[in-house]
Enzyme design. Structure first.
Site, PDB file in Angstrom:
ATOM      1  N   GLU A   1      41.904  12.268  -7.270  1.00  0.00           N
ATOM      2  CA  GLU A   1      41.369  11.088  -7.941  1.00  0.00           C
ATOM      3  C   GLU A   1      42.318   9.904  -7.777  1.00  0.00           C
ATOM      4  O   GLU A   1      43.445  10.062  -7.286  1.00  0.00           O
ATOM      5  CB  GLU A   1      41.122  11.383  -9.427  1.00  0.00           C
ATOM      6  CG  GLU A   1      40.057  12.454  -9.645  1.00  0.00           C
ATOM      7  CD  GLU A   1      39.784  12.747 -11.109  1.00  0.00           C
ATOM      8  OE1 GLU A   1      40.517  12.204 -11.963  1.00  0.00           O
ATOM      9  OE2 GLU A   1      38.849  13.498 -11.404  1.00  0.00           O
TER      10      GLU A   1
ATOM     11  N   HIS B   1      37.292   2.080 -18.000  1.00  0.00           N
ATOM     12  CA  HIS B   1      36.908   2.848 -16.819  1.00  0.00           C
ATOM     13  C   HIS B   1      36.186   1.900 -15.868  1.00  0.00           C
ATOM     14  O   HIS B   1      35.284   1.162 -16.279  1.00  0.00           O
ATOM     15  CB  HIS B   1      35.993   4.010 -17.209  1.00  0.00           C
ATOM     16  CG  HIS B   1      35.906   5.053 -16.143  1.00  0.00           C
ATOM     17  ND1 HIS B   1      35.205   4.873 -14.971  1.00  0.00           N
ATOM     18  CD2 HIS B   1      36.444   6.302 -16.059  1.00  0.00           C
ATOM     19  CE1 HIS B   1      35.319   5.946 -14.217  1.00  0.00           C
ATOM     20  NE2 HIS B   1      36.075   6.830 -14.860  1.00  0.00           N
TER      21      HIS B   1
ATOM     22  N   ARG C   1      43.082   2.832 -12.146  1.00  0.00           N
ATOM     23  CA  ARG C   1      41.920   2.293 -12.859  1.00  0.00           C
ATOM     24  C   ARG C   1      42.090   0.839 -13.300  1.00  0.00           C
ATOM     25  O   ARG C   1      41.123   0.078 -13.267  1.00  0.00           O
ATOM     26  CB  ARG C   1      41.629   3.162 -14.091  1.00  0.00           C
ATOM     27  CG  ARG C   1      41.069   4.520 -13.727  1.00  0.00           C
ATOM     28  CD  ARG C   1      40.855   5.351 -14.964  1.00  0.00           C
ATOM     29  NE  ARG C   1      40.195   6.612 -14.619  1.00  0.00           N
ATOM     30  CZ  ARG C   1      39.954   7.569 -15.493  1.00  0.00           C
ATOM     31  NH1 ARG C   1      40.280   7.411 -16.762  1.00  0.00           N
ATOM     32  NH2 ARG C   1      39.361   8.680 -15.129  1.00  0.00           N
TER      33      ARG C   1
ATOM     34  N   HIS D   1      37.134   2.775 -22.275  1.00  0.00           N
ATOM     35  CA  HIS D   1      37.129   4.207 -21.980  1.00  0.00           C
ATOM     36  C   HIS D   1      38.192   5.004 -22.731  1.00  0.00           C
ATOM     37  O   HIS D   1      37.880   5.969 -23.400  1.00  0.00           O
ATOM     38  CB  HIS D   1      37.314   4.401 -20.475  1.00  0.00           C
ATOM     39  CG  HIS D   1      37.272   5.820 -20.008  1.00  0.00           C
ATOM     40  ND1 HIS D   1      36.167   6.623 -20.213  1.00  0.00           N
ATOM     41  CD2 HIS D   1      38.183   6.584 -19.366  1.00  0.00           C
ATOM     42  CE1 HIS D   1      36.397   7.822 -19.684  1.00  0.00           C
ATOM     43  NE2 HIS D   1      37.618   7.833 -19.184  1.00  0.00           N
TER      44      HIS D   1
ATOM     45  N   ARG E   1      46.819   5.110 -18.131  1.00  0.00           N
ATOM     46  CA  ARG E   1      46.669   6.558 -17.950  1.00  0.00           C
ATOM     47  C   ARG E   1      46.285   6.895 -16.513  1.00  0.00           C
ATOM     48  O   ARG E   1      45.376   6.312 -15.936  1.00  0.00           O
ATOM     49  CB  ARG E   1      45.581   7.082 -18.890  1.00  0.00           C
ATOM     50  CG  ARG E   1      45.289   8.571 -18.730  1.00  0.00           C
ATOM     51  CD  ARG E   1      44.276   9.015 -19.747  1.00  0.00           C
ATOM     52  NE  ARG E   1      42.948   8.515 -19.465  1.00  0.00           N
ATOM     53  CZ  ARG E   1      41.975   9.226 -18.908  1.00  0.00           C
ATOM     54  NH1 ARG E   1      42.188  10.478 -18.533  1.00  0.00           N
ATOM     55  NH2 ARG E   1      40.790   8.703 -18.720  1.00  0.00           N
TER      56      ARG E   1
END
Length: 530
Positions: free
Chosen positions: A116, A244, A292, A353, A388
């Site tokens: 990811e 997100h 992100r 998110h 994060r």
């Protein structure tokens, strides 16, 4: 009514259930697991992507995972917390499997690992595209089969109990604040019961519902963070709200918006404008696999300069059968609104998110309030720093739940119940018949936070949010004093407290760092000094 439990767990997601299972097997006492809805509705079940852990040592190692986490966190992350999670992640995976959680494997019998955004290697364990649901399923079954755990579903924590409730003046400078349990609302009786405990764990999840559009369910109102803040506990890094980059753009669904997992970009999905043009090359050399915060700001900017309400994620170049196999739930969801992801672009936009800050805890997950632990999204371990890294949250919850369990089991014999605690007193209050005031205020909080404390901020916007929230705070506290406690008004109080904390700590950070981007201070503080 007064209840007594050795361990009181507030929250029924991966964090709360992992801790409950860990302490229950010790035989050191009874566990109460309190959740505001049903166990099935915890935010954990919504997580699609997976769990990050170094399991393929042939190509991956702890140092890579540690470095990826530090880079994503903009070097604000606490290195000791990062090492603690990364190095204990494989053992946490074994615990999840031992509790009945299944992860996908390849034909060789090894874990089928995804990659990811922000990860330098394939290390994401998953279960199709509904990993959170599978984790929740496995843990729920284990919890319900454990005779030492009593589950209180549809019960709502109103406040934690400290010396304040004994008439002692407690301030943020009080060094020895202790938690003796919590006041819990039973909606069936309408009464607020007293739950006394030797040890309390806060695992109430995130804060997404304070924004108008979020991937979180409506229950993510920051309850634990707000309760601990009101009890004078330390709360940290609230300015770092992760948006997100890719939720399904569907105006009919905003709470929660349907998440298009990060794994889809790791799989090869490409971000494009509706006319097919790529744009991530303008923002980061990692393109669609950038962290992100970078991707969310890039999408936000493209939407603004082109006057769009969404951009697109393209997987049409991938094998159709493989896409359907890897992302069955996303395929079915999109198909339900007329989008075949094997042939059509997926309309996506950013959405609130994940909260990187929260109740400050140490490596044992102990908060600044004695006998009170915090685990999961409501806690601030230092792992995430300014942003994060994808799929680090679920593994953090299990690692810190085990740390909290080990520490609380070592010290619980030195604690006893405080039987002097008064029961909740609501004499003289009336039943709330002005529900419209609460629903309108909830809507206002969402609009204030989305419009003024969103992906891009400014001093003027933050000041406006502060002023609006202050007015809502005064109105809501006045109403709370006059009516009986209900879940709705308690959630509103918590949302306002959380909105205030996000705004205040955003004002205090005079730089752009990680997820906090302000047009008034567009560079890091250390960049401006050079």
């Amino acid at each position: 009514m007064i209840h007594k439990f050795d361990f009181l767990v507030i929250g029924g997601g991966i964090a709360g259930m992992s801790y409950a299972l860990s302490v229950a097997k010790s035989g050191k006492g009874k566990v109460a697991l309190v959740c505001k809805t049903s166990l099935e509705e915890a935010n954990t079940a919504k997580a699609q992507g997976g769990v990050a852990a170094v399991t393929n040592l042939a190509v991956d190692n702890f140092e890579k995972h540690i470095n990826d986490t530090m880079v994503a966190g903009d070097y604000i992350s606490d290195l000791s917390a990062v090492k603690h999670v990364v190095c204990n992640a494989p053992d946490a995976i074994r615990s999840l499997v031992g509790w009945g959680v299944n992860f996908d494997k390849n034909k060789d019998g090894n874990y089928d690992l995804h990659r990811e955004g922000g990860h330098s290697d394939f290390r994401i364990l998953h279960h199709a595209d509904d990993t959170g649901f599978e984790i929740q399923r496995g843990l729920m079954e284990a919890v319900r089969n454990d005779s030492n755990i009593t589950v209180f579903e549809n019960h709502y924590a109103v406040e934690i109990i400290t010396q304040h409730h004994l008439g002692v003046q407690v301030t943020r400078r009080t060094p020895d604040i202790e938690c003796y349990g919590a006041y819990i609302l039973d909606p069936e009786t309408g009464k607020v019961d007293t739950f006394l405990s030797k040890v309390t764990l806060m695992a109430t999840g995130g804060v997404g519902a304070v924004y108008a559009m979020t991937s979180n369910p409506v229950i993510a109102t920051g309850d634990g963070i707000a309760m601990v803040y009101r009890a004078k506990g330390t709360v940290k890094d609230m300015e770092f709200v992760q948006f997100h980059p890719t939720v399904l753009y569907n105006p009919a669904e905003t709470h929660p918006a349907f998440l298009i997992t990060e794994a889809m970009r790791g799989y090869g999905g490409v971000l494009r404008l509706p006319d097919g043009k790529e744009f991530m090359q303008k923002y980061d050399k990692r393109l669609s696999l950038a962290p992100r915060d970078i991707v969310a700001r890039a999408i936000d900017h493209e939407m603004k300069i082109h006057g769009l309400n969404h951009v697109c994620l393209d997987v049409t170049h991938k094998d159709a059968e493989e896409t359907r196999r890897h992302f069955p739930h996303i395929y079915e969801k999109c198909l339900s609104i007329g989008i075949d992801i094997t042939r059509d672009y997926i309309p996506v936009c950013p959405s609130a998110h994940y909260m990187c800050g929260g109740i400050k805890v140490d490596l044992n997950a102990e908060s600044s309030i004695h006998r009170l632990y915090a685990v999961g999204e409501c806690s601030c371990t230092g792992l995430h720093g300014g942003n994060r890294l994808a799929s680090n949250s679920l593994i953090e919850a299990v690692v810190y739940a085990k740390s909290a369990a080990e520490h609380s089991l070592r010290v619980i014999d030195g604690y006893d119940y405080n039987t002097d605690i008064p029961e909740w007193n609501d004499e003289g209050t009336m039943t709330n018949e002005e529900h419209v005031l609460i629903t309108q205020s909830v809507k206002e909080v969402g609009e204030i936070m989305s419009n003024y404390v969103g992906i891009v901020r400014s001093d003027l916007r933050l000041k406006r949010a502060w002023d609006r929230l202050d007015l809502l705070y005064e109105e809501t506290e006045d109403l709370f004093k006059r009516v009986k406690a209900t879940k709705d008004i308690c959630e509103l109080r918590n949302m306002i407290n959380v909105g205030y904390l996000i705004t205040r700590q955003a004002i205090e950070r005079k730089e752009s760092r990680g997820l906090h981007y302000t047009v008034d201070y567009p560079k890091h503080a250390y960049d401006r000094k050079q």
